[in-house]
Motif scaffolding. Sequence first.
Motif, mmCIF file in Angstrom:
data_model
loop_
_atom_site.group_PDB
_atom_site.id
_atom_site.type_symbol
_atom_site.label_atom_id
_atom_site.label_comp_id
_atom_site.label_asym_id
_atom_site.label_seq_id
_atom_site.Cartn_x
_atom_site.Cartn_y
_atom_site.Cartn_z
ATOM 1 N N HIS A 10 98.891 -15.312 33.671
ATOM 2 C CA HIS A 10 99.054 -16.839 33.630
ATOM 3 C C HIS A 10 100.119 -17.214 32.943
ATOM 4 O O HIS A 10 100.207 -16.793 31.736
ATOM 5 C CB HIS A 10 97.668 -17.311 33.047
ATOM 6 N N LYS A 12 102.908 -20.595 31.848
ATOM 7 C CA LYS A 12 103.307 -21.867 32.126
ATOM 8 C C LYS A 12 104.958 -22.059 31.544
ATOM 9 O O LYS A 12 105.126 -21.531 30.490
ATOM 10 C CB LYS A 12 102.784 -22.909 31.434
ATOM 11 N N LYS A 14 108.387 -24.193 31.125
ATOM 12 C CA LYS A 14 109.325 -25.321 31.008
ATOM 13 C C LYS A 14 110.669 -24.966 31.056
ATOM 14 O O LYS A 14 111.083 -24.261 29.936
ATOM 15 C CB LYS A 14 108.943 -26.305 29.510
ATOM 16 N N CYS A 42 108.389 -28.243 34.751
ATOM 17 C CA CYS A 42 107.306 -27.590 34.115
ATOM 18 C C CYS A 42 106.521 -27.177 35.271
ATOM 19 O O CYS A 42 106.019 -27.719 36.057
ATOM 20 C CB CYS A 42 106.460 -28.423 32.971
ATOM 21 N N ILE A 43 106.296 -25.779 35.297
ATOM 22 C CA ILE A 43 105.546 -24.948 36.550
ATOM 23 C C ILE A 43 104.596 -24.039 35.933
ATOM 24 O O ILE A 43 104.843 -23.303 34.799
ATOM 25 C CB ILE A 43 106.501 -24.432 37.561
ATOM 26 N N GLU A 44 103.354 -24.148 36.485
ATOM 27 C CA GLU A 44 102.247 -23.180 35.801
ATOM 28 C C GLU A 44 102.035 -22.079 37.025
ATOM 29 O O GLU A 44 101.767 -22.496 38.551
ATOM 30 C CB GLU A 44 101.095 -24.019 35.591
ATOM 31 N N ARG A 46 99.828 -18.636 38.392
ATOM 32 C CA ARG A 46 98.609 -17.651 38.197
ATOM 33 C C ARG A 46 98.713 -16.581 39.183
ATOM 34 O O ARG A 46 98.943 -16.646 40.396
ATOM 35 C CB ARG A 46 97.283 -18.409 38.533
ATOM 36 N N ILE A 54 101.381 -21.011 42.501
ATOM 37 C CA ILE A 54 101.610 -22.144 41.772
ATOM 38 C C ILE A 54 100.655 -23.187 41.467
ATOM 39 O O ILE A 54 100.147 -23.249 42.625
ATOM 40 C CB ILE A 54 103.039 -22.975 42.456
ATOM 41 N N SER A 56 100.297 -25.717 39.113
ATOM 42 C CA SER A 56 100.726 -26.989 38.878
ATOM 43 C C SER A 56 102.396 -26.977 38.568
ATOM 44 O O SER A 56 103.020 -26.148 38.427
ATOM 45 C CB SER A 56 100.174 -27.681 38.101
ATOM 46 N N SER A 57 103.050 -28.337 39.005
ATOM 47 C CA SER A 57 104.462 -28.370 39.003
ATOM 48 C C SER A 57 104.560 -29.765 38.929
ATOM 49 O O SER A 57 104.208 -30.598 39.654
ATOM 50 C CB SER A 57 105.040 -27.806 40.115
#
Length: 64
Positions: A10, A12, A14, A42-44, A46, A54, A56-57
């Motif tokens: 995991h 995140k 930026k 910013c992209i998260e 997993r 992806i 979230s973004s």
Amino acid sequence: LKLDSNTTDHIKVKVLTNVLILPDKNKIDEEWDEIMVESGACIEFRYAGNYWYIMSSDGLKLPE
């Protein structure tokens, strides 16, 4: 930036400049070999089931 499933599942990110993101194994979202993320995004991610997903973004992702 290379995602490394050996050290994390995991992350995140930026970015403060345009960044090419590559998975260490398989594809991102089972579709992309790499993605370009624009400055300020910013992209998260997993890692699950041998793929990076992806979660979230807030920025534009462009397949290369």
